[in-house]
Design a protein around this motif. Structure first.
Motif, PDB file in Angstrom:
ATOM      1  N   PRO A  10      25.177  24.290  23.688  1.00 45.98           N
ATOM      2  CA  PRO A  10      24.385  23.496  24.631  1.00 45.98           C
ATOM      3  C   PRO A  10      25.197  22.487  25.445  1.00 45.98           C
ATOM      4  O   PRO A  10      24.936  22.291  26.629  1.00 45.98           O
ATOM      5  CB  PRO A  10      23.370  22.787  23.736  1.00 45.98           C
ATOM      6  N   ASN A  11      26.202  21.861  24.815  1.00 46.54           N
ATOM      7  CA  ASN A  11      26.936  20.801  25.513  1.00 46.54           C
ATOM      8  C   ASN A  11      28.456  20.924  25.415  1.00 46.54           C
ATOM      9  O   ASN A  11      29.176  19.993  25.763  1.00 46.54           O
ATOM     10  CB  ASN A  11      26.505  19.425  24.994  1.00 46.54           C
ATOM     11  N   HIS A  12      28.930  22.063  24.955  1.00 47.09           N
ATOM     12  CA  HIS A  12      30.375  22.262  24.876  1.00 47.09           C
ATOM     13  C   HIS A  12      30.708  23.745  24.755  1.00 47.09           C
ATOM     14  O   HIS A  12      29.823  24.566  24.529  1.00 47.09           O
ATOM     15  CB  HIS A  12      30.981  21.483  23.701  1.00 47.09           C
ATOM     16  N   ILE A  13      31.985  24.031  24.917  1.00 45.23           N
ATOM     17  CA  ILE A  13      32.496  25.392  24.781  1.00 45.23           C
ATOM     18  C   ILE A  13      33.681  25.338  23.840  1.00 45.23           C
ATOM     19  O   ILE A  13      34.522  24.439  23.938  1.00 45.23           O
ATOM     20  CB  ILE A  13      32.970  25.938  26.141  1.00 45.23           C
ATOM     21  N   HIS A  14      33.747  26.307  22.934  1.00 44.53           N
ATOM     22  CA  HIS A  14      34.940  26.517  22.120  1.00 44.53           C
ATOM     23  C   HIS A  14      35.515  27.861  22.525  1.00 44.53           C
ATOM     24  O   HIS A  14      34.757  28.822  22.728  1.00 44.53           O
ATOM     25  CB  HIS A  14      34.608  26.586  20.628  1.00 44.53           C
ATOM     26  N   ALA A  15      36.822  27.941  22.626  1.00 46.88           N
ATOM     27  CA  ALA A  15      37.448  29.222  22.968  1.00 46.88           C
ATOM     28  C   ALA A  15      38.835  29.304  22.361  1.00 46.88           C
ATOM     29  O   ALA A  15      39.508  28.291  22.154  1.00 46.88           O
ATOM     30  CB  ALA A  15      37.539  29.377  24.483  1.00 46.88           C
ATOM     31  N   THR A  70      31.100  24.239  38.185  1.00 44.48           N
ATOM     32  CA  THR A  70      30.658  23.115  39.009  1.00 44.48           C
ATOM     33  C   THR A  70      30.152  23.603  40.366  1.00 44.48           C
ATOM     34  O   THR A  70      29.110  23.152  40.852  1.00 44.48           O
ATOM     35  CB  THR A  70      31.792  22.093  39.193  1.00 44.48           C
ATOM     36  N   MET A  71      30.858  24.546  40.982  1.00 42.62           N
ATOM     37  CA  MET A  71      30.431  25.094  42.276  1.00 42.62           C
ATOM     38  C   MET A  71      29.093  25.831  42.143  1.00 42.62           C
ATOM     39  O   MET A  71      28.225  25.713  43.007  1.00 42.62           O
ATOM     40  CB  MET A  71      31.516  26.015  42.843  1.00 42.62           C
ATOM     41  N   PHE A  72      28.911  26.573  41.036  1.00 47.77           N
ATOM     42  CA  PHE A  72      27.636  27.251  40.780  1.00 47.77           C
ATOM     43  C   PHE A  72      26.507  26.229  40.690  1.00 47.77           C
ATOM     44  O   PHE A  72      25.435  26.418  41.267  1.00 47.77           O
ATOM     45  CB  PHE A  72      27.735  28.069  39.488  1.00 47.77           C
ATOM     46  N   THR A  97      30.558  18.793  28.098  1.00 45.28           N
ATOM     47  CA  THR A  97      29.869  18.320  29.284  1.00 45.28           C
ATOM     48  C   THR A  97      29.876  16.790  29.264  1.00 45.28           C
ATOM     49  O   THR A  97      30.054  16.175  28.209  1.00 45.28           O
ATOM     50  CB  THR A  97      28.418  18.820  29.312  1.00 45.28           C
ATOM     51  N   LYS A  98      29.691  16.197  30.427  1.00 42.87           N
ATOM     52  CA  LYS A  98      29.681  14.744  30.506  1.00 42.87           C
ATOM     53  C   LYS A  98      28.525  14.184  29.676  1.00 42.87           C
ATOM     54  O   LYS A  98      27.404  14.692  29.734  1.00 42.87           O
ATOM     55  CB  LYS A  98      29.543  14.284  31.948  1.00 42.87           C
ATOM     56  N   ASP A  99      28.837  13.178  28.893  1.00 42.95           N
ATOM     57  CA  ASP A  99      27.873  12.521  28.016  1.00 42.95           C
ATOM     58  C   ASP A  99      27.223  13.499  27.033  1.00 42.95           C
ATOM     59  O   ASP A  99      26.144  13.245  26.519  1.00 42.95           O
ATOM     60  CB  ASP A  99      26.792  11.792  28.826  1.00 42.95           C
ATOM     61  N   LYS A 100      27.854  14.639  26.838  1.00 48.58           N
ATOM     62  CA  LYS A 100      27.374  15.694  25.912  1.00 48.58           C
ATOM     63  C   LYS A 100      25.931  16.115  26.214  1.00 48.58           C
ATOM     64  O   LYS A 100      25.165  16.432  25.320  1.00 48.58           O
ATOM     65  CB  LYS A 100      27.565  15.255  24.476  1.00 48.58           C
ATOM     66  N   HIS A 109      23.321  25.901  43.309  1.00 50.45           N
ATOM     67  CA  HIS A 109      21.957  26.097  42.824  1.00 50.45           C
ATOM     68  C   HIS A 109      21.218  24.776  42.594  1.00 50.45           C
ATOM     69  O   HIS A 109      20.163  24.764  41.965  1.00 50.45           O
ATOM     70  CB  HIS A 109      21.973  26.944  41.543  1.00 50.45           C
ATOM     71  N   LYS A 110      21.816  23.689  43.083  1.00 45.31           N
ATOM     72  CA  LYS A 110      21.205  22.358  42.988  1.00 45.31           C
ATOM     73  C   LYS A 110      20.819  21.985  41.555  1.00 45.31           C
ATOM     74  O   LYS A 110      19.736  21.488  41.284  1.00 45.31           O
ATOM     75  CB  LYS A 110      20.012  22.249  43.932  1.00 45.31           C
ATOM     76  N   ILE A 111      21.766  22.265  40.643  1.00 47.91           N
ATOM     77  CA  ILE A 111      21.593  21.940  39.224  1.00 47.91           C
ATOM     78  C   ILE A 111      22.405  20.679  38.937  1.00 47.91           C
ATOM     79  O   ILE A 111      23.605  20.642  39.222  1.00 47.91           O
ATOM     80  CB  ILE A 111      22.081  23.099  38.320  1.00 47.91           C
ATOM     81  N   ALA A 112      21.763  19.665  38.392  1.00 41.69           N
ATOM     82  CA  ALA A 112      22.495  18.457  37.990  1.00 41.69           C
ATOM     83  C   ALA A 112      23.456  18.853  36.881  1.00 41.69           C
ATOM     84  O   ALA A 112      23.057  19.459  35.887  1.00 41.69           O
ATOM     85  CB  ALA A 112      21.527  17.390  37.497  1.00 41.69           C
ATOM     86  N   PHE A 113      24.744  18.550  37.056  1.00 38.19           N
ATOM     87  CA  PHE A 113      25.746  18.984  36.083  1.00 38.19           C
ATOM     88  C   PHE A 113      27.034  18.198  36.286  1.00 38.19           C
ATOM     89  O   PHE A 113      27.406  17.877  37.410  1.00 38.19           O
ATOM     90  CB  PHE A 113      26.041  20.479  36.265  1.00 38.19           C
ATOM     91  N   ASP A 114      27.729  17.945  35.168  1.00 37.32           N
ATOM     92  CA  ASP A 114      29.064  17.360  35.245  1.00 37.32           C
ATOM     93  C   ASP A 114      29.805  17.618  33.945  1.00 37.32           C
ATOM     94  O   ASP A 114      29.199  17.744  32.875  1.00 37.32           O
ATOM     95  CB  ASP A 114      28.985  15.854  35.503  1.00 37.32           C
ATOM     96  N   TRP A 115      31.108  17.723  34.041  1.00 35.52           N
ATOM     97  CA  TRP A 115      31.982  17.925  32.887  1.00 35.52           C
ATOM     98  C   TRP A 115      32.535  16.599  32.392  1.00 35.52           C
ATOM     99  O   TRP A 115      32.712  15.665  33.171  1.00 35.52           O
ATOM    100  CB  TRP A 115      33.197  18.766  33.277  1.00 35.52           C
ATOM    101  N   GLN A 116      32.916  16.571  31.138  1.00 36.26           N
ATOM    102  CA  GLN A 116      33.776  15.506  30.625  1.00 36.26           C
ATOM    103  C   GLN A 116      35.108  15.676  31.357  1.00 36.26           C
ATOM    104  O   GLN A 116      35.509  16.799  31.672  1.00 36.26           O
ATOM    105  CB  GLN A 116      33.943  15.700  29.126  1.00 36.26           C
ATOM    106  N   SER A 117      35.820  14.611  31.619  1.00 37.24           N
ATOM    107  CA  SER A 117      37.004  14.697  32.467  1.00 37.24           C
ATOM    108  C   SER A 117      38.169  15.484  31.858  1.00 37.24           C
ATOM    109  O   SER A 117      38.959  16.059  32.577  1.00 37.24           O
ATOM    110  CB  SER A 117      37.476  13.309  32.876  1.00 37.24           C
ATOM    111  N   ARG A 118      38.301  15.537  30.589  1.00 45.06           N
ATOM    112  CA  ARG A 118      39.430  16.234  29.951  1.00 45.06           C
ATOM    113  C   ARG A 118      38.908  17.303  29.015  1.00 45.06           C
ATOM    114  O   ARG A 118      37.715  17.512  28.885  1.00 45.06           O
ATOM    115  CB  ARG A 118      40.293  15.247  29.177  1.00 45.06           C
ATOM    116  N   TYR A 119      39.824  17.961  28.331  1.00 44.33           N
ATOM    117  CA  TYR A 119      39.457  18.932  27.314  1.00 44.33           C
ATOM    118  C   TYR A 119      40.449  18.812  26.165  1.00 44.33           C
ATOM    119  O   TYR A 119      41.525  18.232  26.306  1.00 44.33           O
ATOM    120  CB  TYR A 119      39.421  20.363  27.872  1.00 44.33           C
TER     121      TYR A 119
END
Length: 165
Positions: free
Chosen positions: A77-82, A114-116, A30-33, A120-130
């Protein structure tokens, strides 16, 4: 003629891999973790509503992308591993390299989450890359699987761990 910087740029492609199919270890932050997806309490990952939605998207990858399977993943909490497996025998993957197809899968999940959040008006953003890494053999795959499976238990020492304010 290309500027010199383009000629000197190192290719992100591995010379030993043909990119027609592959198994990849990916990490998306996630942006800024920021801890958007929930929190770890007493060794258990407690997903927030957006974390639960993200988890569901990973469970359904093959429904949306029949050329991709995800045998193992964890939403932290702030990232995904897959671990993502790309099979080039199915359309439309046969028209692209596995890395390009992997980018389509990751981009699709990021877009849905991001669309979800917006809906639902949830503040959210991703880090730009993976981050992605080709899993080269069974031993490496087993080590990565163990890492993913133990991610919640090791949260306090994880390199992505940062306490929320």
């Amino acid at each position: 003629m290309c500027p010199p910087c383009y000629n000197d740029r190192k290719s992100p492609r591995a010379s030993f891999h043909d990119y027609k199919a592959g198994i990849y270890f990916i990490t998306i932050c996630t942006k800024d973790k920021r801890h958007y997806f929930g929190k770890v309490q007493e060794g258990i990952m407690q997903l927030s509503p957006i974390g639960e939605f993200c988890h569901q998207q990973w469970e359904r990858v093959s429904e949306h992308y029949p050329y991709a399977t995800v045998p193992l993943f964890i939403v932290m909490p702030n990232h995904i591993h897959a671990i993502v497996s790309i099979n080039q025998e199915t359309e439309p993957a046969a028209q692209k390299t596995a890395r390009e197809t992997l980018a389509i899968v990751v981009g699709g999940i990021k877009r849905e989450v991001t669309m979800f959040a917006r809906e639902h008006k949830i503040a959210f953003d991703w880090q730009s890359r993976y981050y992605d890494r080709i899993i080269r053999n069974r031993k490496e795959g087993n080590n990565i699987a163990t890492y993913i499976e133990n991610n919640v238990a090791r949260w306090d020492s994880d390199k992505y761990y940062e306490k929320e304010p």
